[in-house]
Design a protein around this motif. Structure first.
Motif, PDB file in Angstrom:
ATOM      1  N   THR A 161     -30.737 -85.970  16.958  1.00 49.98           N
ATOM      2  CA  THR A 161     -29.500 -86.749  17.015  1.00 49.98           C
ATOM      3  C   THR A 161     -29.757 -88.241  16.804  1.00 49.98           C
ATOM      4  O   THR A 161     -28.848 -88.991  16.436  1.00 49.98           O
ATOM      5  CB  THR A 161     -28.799 -86.552  18.371  1.00 49.98           C
ATOM      6  N   LEU A 162     -30.992 -88.674  17.026  1.00 53.52           N
ATOM      7  CA  LEU A 162     -31.345 -90.083  16.847  1.00 53.52           C
ATOM      8  C   LEU A 162     -31.776 -90.391  15.419  1.00 53.52           C
ATOM      9  O   LEU A 162     -31.406 -91.431  14.856  1.00 53.52           O
ATOM     10  CB  LEU A 162     -32.475 -90.466  17.810  1.00 53.52           C
ATOM     11  N   PHE A 163     -32.566 -89.486  14.834  1.00 54.46           N
ATOM     12  CA  PHE A 163     -33.200 -89.799  13.558  1.00 54.46           C
ATOM     13  C   PHE A 163     -32.872 -88.805  12.447  1.00 54.46           C
ATOM     14  O   PHE A 163     -33.410 -88.925  11.348  1.00 54.46           O
ATOM     15  CB  PHE A 163     -34.723 -89.873  13.747  1.00 54.46           C
ATOM     16  N   GLY A 164     -32.005 -87.841  12.709  1.00 50.73           N
ATOM     17  CA  GLY A 164     -31.683 -86.850  11.694  1.00 50.73           C
ATOM     18  C   GLY A 164     -32.637 -85.670  11.750  1.00 50.73           C
ATOM     19  O   GLY A 164     -33.510 -85.582  12.618  1.00 50.73           O
ATOM     20  N   ASP A 165     -32.491 -84.740  10.793  1.00 48.95           N
ATOM     21  CA  ASP A 165     -33.365 -83.568  10.787  1.00 48.95           C
ATOM     22  C   ASP A 165     -34.782 -83.979  10.396  1.00 48.95           C
ATOM     23  O   ASP A 165     -35.071 -85.154  10.104  1.00 48.95           O
ATOM     24  CB  ASP A 165     -32.818 -82.491   9.833  1.00 48.95           C
ATOM     25  N   GLY A 166     -35.689 -83.003  10.397  1.00 52.38           N
ATOM     26  CA  GLY A 166     -37.092 -83.310  10.160  1.00 52.38           C
ATOM     27  C   GLY A 166     -37.347 -84.030   8.848  1.00 52.38           C
ATOM     28  O   GLY A 166     -38.116 -85.000   8.786  1.00 52.38           O
ATOM     29  N   LYS A 167     -36.706 -83.572   7.775  1.00 55.75           N
ATOM     30  CA  LYS A 167     -36.936 -84.180   6.465  1.00 55.75           C
ATOM     31  C   LYS A 167     -36.406 -85.610   6.417  1.00 55.75           C
ATOM     32  O   LYS A 167     -37.063 -86.507   5.872  1.00 55.75           O
ATOM     33  CB  LYS A 167     -36.264 -83.332   5.386  1.00 55.75           C
TER      34      LYS A 167
ATOM     35  N   LEU B  62     -45.421 -94.620  14.902  1.00 54.96           N
ATOM     36  CA  LEU B  62     -44.940 -93.243  15.088  1.00 54.96           C
ATOM     37  C   LEU B  62     -44.338 -93.044  16.480  1.00 54.96           C
ATOM     38  O   LEU B  62     -43.396 -92.266  16.660  1.00 54.96           O
ATOM     39  CB  LEU B  62     -46.074 -92.257  14.857  1.00 54.96           C
ATOM     40  N   LYS B  63     -44.865 -93.757  17.458  1.00 55.21           N
ATOM     41  CA  LYS B  63     -44.364 -93.613  18.828  1.00 55.21           C
ATOM     42  C   LYS B  63     -42.957 -94.183  18.993  1.00 55.21           C
ATOM     43  O   LYS B  63     -42.321 -93.943  20.022  1.00 55.21           O
ATOM     44  CB  LYS B  63     -45.328 -94.282  19.815  1.00 55.21           C
ATOM     45  N   GLU B  64     -42.472 -94.907  18.000  1.00 55.18           N
ATOM     46  CA  GLU B  64     -41.085 -95.368  18.046  1.00 55.18           C
ATOM     47  C   GLU B  64     -40.109 -94.226  17.773  1.00 55.18           C
ATOM     48  O   GLU B  64     -38.906 -94.356  18.019  1.00 55.18           O
ATOM     49  CB  GLU B  64     -40.879 -96.486  17.022  1.00 55.18           C
ATOM     50  N   TYR B  65     -40.622 -93.107  17.275  1.00 52.98           N
ATOM     51  CA  TYR B  65     -39.773 -91.966  16.948  1.00 52.98           C
ATOM     52  C   TYR B  65     -39.908 -90.817  17.940  1.00 52.98           C
ATOM     53  O   TYR B  65     -39.051 -89.936  17.977  1.00 52.98           O
ATOM     54  CB  TYR B  65     -40.100 -91.465  15.531  1.00 52.98           C
ATOM     55  N   SER B  66     -40.970 -90.814  18.734  1.00 52.74           N
ATOM     56  CA  SER B  66     -41.157 -89.774  19.743  1.00 52.74           C
ATOM     57  C   SER B  66     -42.257 -90.206  20.702  1.00 52.74           C
ATOM     58  O   SER B  66     -43.240 -90.824  20.277  1.00 52.74           O
ATOM     59  CB  SER B  66     -41.544 -88.451  19.076  1.00 52.74           C
ATOM     60  N   PRO B  67     -42.124 -89.876  21.975  1.00 57.18           N
ATOM     61  CA  PRO B  67     -43.216 -90.164  22.902  1.00 57.18           C
ATOM     62  C   PRO B  67     -44.384 -89.204  22.727  1.00 57.18           C
ATOM     63  O   PRO B  67     -45.474 -89.464  23.230  1.00 57.18           O
ATOM     64  CB  PRO B  67     -42.563 -89.987  24.283  1.00 57.18           C
ATOM     65  N   LEU B  68     -44.148 -88.094  22.006  1.00 58.66           N
ATOM     66  CA  LEU B  68     -45.184 -87.080  21.823  1.00 58.66           C
ATOM     67  C   LEU B  68     -45.834 -87.261  20.459  1.00 58.66           C
ATOM     68  O   LEU B  68     -45.425 -86.673  19.455  1.00 58.66           O
ATOM     69  CB  LEU B  68     -44.592 -85.675  21.966  1.00 58.66           C
ATOM     70  N   VAL B  69     -46.852 -88.110  20.420  1.00 59.11           N
ATOM     71  CA  VAL B  69     -47.631 -88.359  19.207  1.00 59.11           C
ATOM     72  C   VAL B  69     -49.087 -88.033  19.519  1.00 59.11           C
ATOM     73  O   VAL B  69     -49.656 -88.558  20.479  1.00 59.11           O
ATOM     74  CB  VAL B  69     -47.506 -89.823  18.737  1.00 59.11           C
ATOM     75  N   GLU B  70     -49.685 -87.163  18.715  1.00 57.63           N
ATOM     76  CA  GLU B  70     -51.068 -86.735  18.939  1.00 57.63           C
ATOM     77  C   GLU B  70     -51.941 -87.156  17.755  1.00 57.63           C
ATOM     78  O   GLU B  70     -51.858 -86.554  16.680  1.00 57.63           O
ATOM     79  CB  GLU B  70     -51.142 -85.223  19.108  1.00 57.63           C
ATOM     80  N   PRO B  71     -52.777 -88.188  17.925  1.00 57.01           N
ATOM     81  CA  PRO B  71     -53.719 -88.523  16.848  1.00 57.01           C
ATOM     82  C   PRO B  71     -54.650 -87.337  16.610  1.00 57.01           C
ATOM     83  O   PRO B  71     -55.275 -86.826  17.549  1.00 57.01           O
ATOM     84  CB  PRO B  71     -54.480 -89.728  17.405  1.00 57.01           C
ATOM     85  N   PHE B  72     -54.717 -86.890  15.365  1.00 54.64           N
ATOM     86  CA  PHE B  72     -55.558 -85.742  15.043  1.00 54.64           C
ATOM     87  C   PHE B  72     -56.884 -86.188  14.449  1.00 54.64           C
ATOM     88  O   PHE B  72     -57.906 -85.525  14.590  1.00 54.64           O
ATOM     89  CB  PHE B  72     -54.812 -84.818  14.078  1.00 54.64           C
ATOM     90  N   SER B  73     -56.869 -87.296  13.747  1.00 51.40           N
ATOM     91  CA  SER B  73     -58.067 -87.937  13.225  1.00 51.40           C
ATOM     92  C   SER B  73     -57.689 -89.390  12.966  1.00 51.40           C
ATOM     93  O   SER B  73     -56.578 -89.810  13.277  1.00 51.40           O
ATOM     94  CB  SER B  73     -58.553 -87.258  11.939  1.00 51.40           C
ATOM     95  N   ILE B  74     -58.602 -90.156  12.405  1.00 50.38           N
ATOM     96  CA  ILE B  74     -58.301 -91.569  12.180  1.00 50.38           C
ATOM     97  C   ILE B  74     -57.153 -91.753  11.191  1.00 50.38           C
ATOM     98  O   ILE B  74     -56.454 -92.771  11.221  1.00 50.38           O
ATOM     99  CB  ILE B  74     -59.566 -92.316  11.691  1.00 50.38           C
ATOM    100  N   ASP B  75     -56.907 -90.748  10.322  1.00 54.11           N
ATOM    101  CA  ASP B  75     -55.854 -90.908   9.313  1.00 54.11           C
ATOM    102  C   ASP B  75     -54.766 -89.841   9.394  1.00 54.11           C
ATOM    103  O   ASP B  75     -53.984 -89.682   8.454  1.00 54.11           O
ATOM    104  CB  ASP B  75     -56.464 -90.914   7.908  1.00 54.11           C
ATOM    105  N   GLU B  76     -54.667 -89.121  10.510  1.00 52.52           N
ATOM    106  CA  GLU B  76     -53.645 -88.091  10.676  1.00 52.52           C
ATOM    107  C   GLU B  76     -53.096 -88.120  12.098  1.00 52.52           C
ATOM    108  O   GLU B  76     -53.839 -88.396  13.045  1.00 52.52           O
ATOM    109  CB  GLU B  76     -54.219 -86.700  10.423  1.00 52.52           C
TER     110      GLU B  76
END
Length: 406
Positions: A119-125, A95-109
């Motif tokens: 501009t790098l990866f398109g819109d959210g969807k 996930l960190k390859e797409y943004s430096p702001l990644v917050e683990p919320f639990s072991i599976d989220e």
């Protein structure tokens, strides 16, 4: 991001533990799988169930005996926590390859702040679909992804369609999709708050959204106003990659192998717990002032009491003595099935305040020596002589992660 539109993603791994077991063992694919604790040690609850098992009625936290009744053909698998943790870390790195702001919320989220990366990866969807495909291609794990203008709506959207869902929610979706849901579905509403809301006639998230916010603040304090804002789909909280760096508390609890009724037995468990919590505090570089004791009876009635020590400590003896004072004050001498100790009011451990009347420096040097031996030779290399008795839970728990085998 100030004042601008945000794009936040929540990636939720589907039936995470069970999916990993099916990925590692092809013979389990397409079959009902239950990852569960050991019923013989009173840890017999469902930790995760494959979607084949869920289709039969198996639910997380259900007892293993109940799960076997509703799904007799299910394969029971003991958890391998180290494997699950390694997979979780691997997915977060992806996930960190797409943004430096990644917050683990639990072991599976995990939350991902995609704002500014369009501009790098398109819109959210578009980005979410790419991420979803990569996670499966590289790990074999399916996930559901929610996309929204904030963490709250991304979280709610992720739960909208499972498994393998990809759901985008905007603020405009709140009245149509969020408000009809039961109030218990709102992130942050637990069972007790749901009960309070029901007594006020608040049954749906929409009911909460149309309740006077001043009344909610008067009744529940700050949390009342926060939940009012959540009911409107508003959440200003940032995606914080350092959210797990600073501990607010350090705790540990044991589900006992049988009901403990005698104080000497409970005393030993508290001593072992105190040493465990103190060791973790030292390892993470913290000391704490407040000790909390949790007791759960055979009827699942709970007691939780706290006491603040005169000086902060991360020495097992100090935590144990404080826990014993709480036990003597509050235990009703009924049988106990679960015991827990938590150390809070933490601050960085910058050294030991010496005391003329207590050998604190000697105790700290002893604790450091025990830590060094365990780091080199393992947890079981040195322990209390009392832990050889039948009442001990040390030998069963040592070397496990979260009470489960690695």
């Amino acid at each position: 991001m100030k004042g601008g539109r945000r794009t936040v993603l929540l990636a939720d791994m589907n039936a995470f533990y069970a999916s990993i077991e099916q990925m590692l063992c092809p013979d389990l694919r397409g079959k009902p799988v239950i990852v569960c604790g050991d019923p013989a040690r009173r840890h017999g609850i469902v930790l995760a169930a494959s979607y084949e098992a869920k289709a039969c009625g198996v639910e997380t936290a259900m007892s293993v005996s109940q799960a076997k009744e509703v799904c007799p053909s299910a394969r029971l698998i003991p958890p391998r926590m180290a494997t699950y943790v390694q997979m979780s870390v691997r997915i977060v790195h992806l996930l960190k390859e797409y943004s430096p702001l990644v917050e683990p919320f639990s072991i599976d989220e995990a939350f991902v702040e995609l704002t500014g990366c369009e501009t790098l990866f398109g819109d959210g969807k578009t980005a979410a679909r790419t991420i979803q495909r990569r996670i499966h291609d590289e790990t074999g794990i399916h996930c559901s992804i929610g996309v929204g203008p904030n963490k709250l709506l991304a979280k709610m959207a992720a739960g909208w369609e499972k498994p393998r869902g990809l759901t985008v929610w905007t603020n405009a979706d709140v009245p149509r999709k969020l408000w009809p849901l039961p109030v218990a579905k709102l992130f942050g509403v637990g069972r007790r708050m749901e009960h309070h809301f029901h007594r006020m006639g608040i049954r749906t998230i929409g009911d909460l959204a149309h309740t006077d916010p001043d009344l909610l603040h008067h009744r529940f304090g700050v949390i009342g106003r926060v939940l009012f804002e959540s009911a409107h789909g508003r959440d200003p909280s940032p995606v914080d990659p350092c959210s797990l760096d600073g501990s607010k508390s350090i705790g540990h609890q044991f589900t006992l192998p049988r009901d403990y009724e005698r104080e000497p037995e409970i005393r030993l468990v508290l001593r072992e717990l105190a040493e465990e919590v103190a060791g973790r505090a030292r390892k993470t570089g913290y000391t704490g002032k407040t000790v909390s004791l949790t007791l759960k009876g055979t009827a699942f009635d709970s007691l939780h009491r706290s006491l603040t020590m005169p000086e902060p400590s991360n020495i097992g003896r100090a935590l144990f003595q404080t826990a014993m004072r709480l036990l003597h004050r509050h235990w009703n001498y009924r049988p106990i099935r679960l015991v827990g100790i938590t150390l809070s009011n933490l601050k960085p451990d910058h050294g030991t305040q010496l005391n003329l009347f207590q050998p604190i420096d000697k105790e700290r040097r002893l604790a450091d020596a025990v830590d060094a031996i365990r780091d080199k030779y393992g947890t079981r290399s040195i322990f209390l002589a009392q832990s050889l008795s039948d009442a001990s839970v040390f030998s069963d728990r040592a070397g496990k992660i979260g009470g489960h085998h690695r």
